[in-house]
Design an enzyme around this catalytic site. Structure first.
Site, PDB file in Angstrom:
ATOM      1  N   PRO A 197       0.845  -1.304   0.015  1.00 51.07           N
ATOM      2  CG  PRO A 197      -0.804  -1.611   1.411  1.00 51.07           C
ATOM      3  CD  PRO A 197       0.245  -2.238   1.026  1.00 51.07           C
ATOM      4  CB  CYS A 198       1.433   3.386  -2.602  1.00 52.48           C
ATOM      5  SG  CYS A 198      -0.247   3.654  -3.638  1.00 52.48           S
ATOM      6  CD  GLN A 199      -3.203   4.119   0.959  1.00 50.65           C
ATOM      7  OE1 GLN A 199      -2.168   3.248   0.968  1.00 50.65           O
ATOM      8  NE2 GLN A 199      -4.484   3.693   1.050  1.00 50.65           N
TER       9      GLN A 199
END
Length: 343
Positions: A53-55
């Site tokens: 996950p890249c947030q």
């Protein structure tokens, strides 16, 4: 999300019926147990693929980097690499990961604003440097910043791809295959891209949606208030097409904010590639309004733009279905990277 994977697996659209699906927090999953389930030893696996996950690393977010618990999932992927020792690994993330720091210093507190000098763990790129150090020379890693539109996808979507291999082989990602608009003249093309006469035209939104049978569309639509303003915007336009007083009234404080704000009251054009598909296309600042109809793009239209097969089924609430499409990597990039690794 896992129900979606199982449903499409059982329908024969991904893997086989024997394909194992694990559901849960990856930090609770032991890679040794996974290898045991699959009858593998360390080093047997050809390819490990992941997209932590890249947030945390997105330049559009709050840049919590690894101080954000989601940022540590990068290290969970690394744990699987180190234990399973695949011949190759492919890791996908947002482009912002390339410049992310292990410890984020707010801009207002940086040296240029009178703050102290940045520490090593506050330097841009320190996340990637730490990741590479953990591999301890076991892998050569090549990093690529790519835009899906340059490879024929019908949307602008920038990603960072990290390809590691145990053979110390130099990996060269394919050059773009697409790079010119259908209405550009050769002289204009050559100003920006060398040899653009050899590149194919970008794929447009109209081409992506052609022939789509969406008889029962799933739509996370705009409110009546938002539709009132979007109705004033022509295809291919945004808030800048509104009269200044109307734009200020409709945008509130955002009207005076810095930056392009190109997503505000955005109507798409069939003649251009689509902007990046997001998880909520009905938000004011990330609007993906249909070129002809005053509504947000349907779930199936967004899936078409991401190049999911038309028969792919999504499970969950409408918001969860849109999230699955918006968080996906364009199928096109997976195909290009897969062919490269197969070679």
């Amino acid at each position: 999300f896992v129900d979606t994977i199982r449903k499409n697996r059982d329908a024969g659209r991904i893997g086989t019926r024997q394909t194992r699906v694990y559901e849960g927090d990856i930090s609770d999953l032991d890679p040794i147990e996974v290898m045991r389930d699959l009858g593998m030893e360390p080093g047997d696996l050809d390819l490990l693929v992941g997209g932590p996950p890249c947030q945390s690393f997105s330049t559009t977010g709050r840049r919590g980097t690894v101080q954000d618990p989601r940022g540590t999932l990068l290290w969970q992927f690394l744990r699987f690499v180190k234990v399973m020792q695949p011949k190759f690994f492919l890791m996908e993330n947002v482009r912002g990961l390339m410049s992310a720091a292990l410890r984020h210093r707010p801009i207002a507190e940086r040296p240029g604003k009178g703050g102290r000098a940045l520490a090593l763990d506050e330097q841009p790129g320190s996340v990637v440097q730490a990741f590479l150090r953990e591999l301890d020379d076991a892998y050569r890693v090549d990093c690529f910043e790519v835009n899906a539109v340059n490879y024929g996808a019908p949307q602008l979507r920038e990603r960072a791809l990290f390809i590691g291999n145990r053979y110390n082989r130099l990996i060269e990602f394919p050059e773009p295959s697409h790079g010119s608009s259908k209405n550009e003249k050769p002289a204009q093309q050559n100003l920006f891209l060398p040899q653009t006469n050899e590149l194919l035209p970008f794929t447009t939104l109209g081409e992506a949606l052609k022939g789509l049978n969406d008889s029962k569309p799933v739509v996370m639509d705009f409110s009546p208030r938002k539709k009132k303003y979007l109705a004033m915007v022509p295809p291919g336009g945004n808030w800048r097409c509104l009269p200044p007083k109307v734009a200020e009234e409709s945008m509130g404080k955002a009207y005076h904010a810095k930056g392009g704000r190109s997503g505000w009251w955005r109507r798409l054009s069939f003649e251009l590639p689509c902007p990046t598909v997001c998880t909520m296309p009905n938000h004011s600042g990330t609007a993906l309004c249909h070129p002809v109809e005053i509504r947000a793009l349907s779930l199936q239209e967004c899936a078409r733009i991401q190049e999911f097969p038309d028969e792919w089924e999504f499970c969950g609430k409408v918001t969860e279905q849109y999230a699955q499409v918006g968080n996906a990597v364009p199928i096109r990039l997976g195909r290009v990277a897969g062919r490269l690794l197969a070679q």
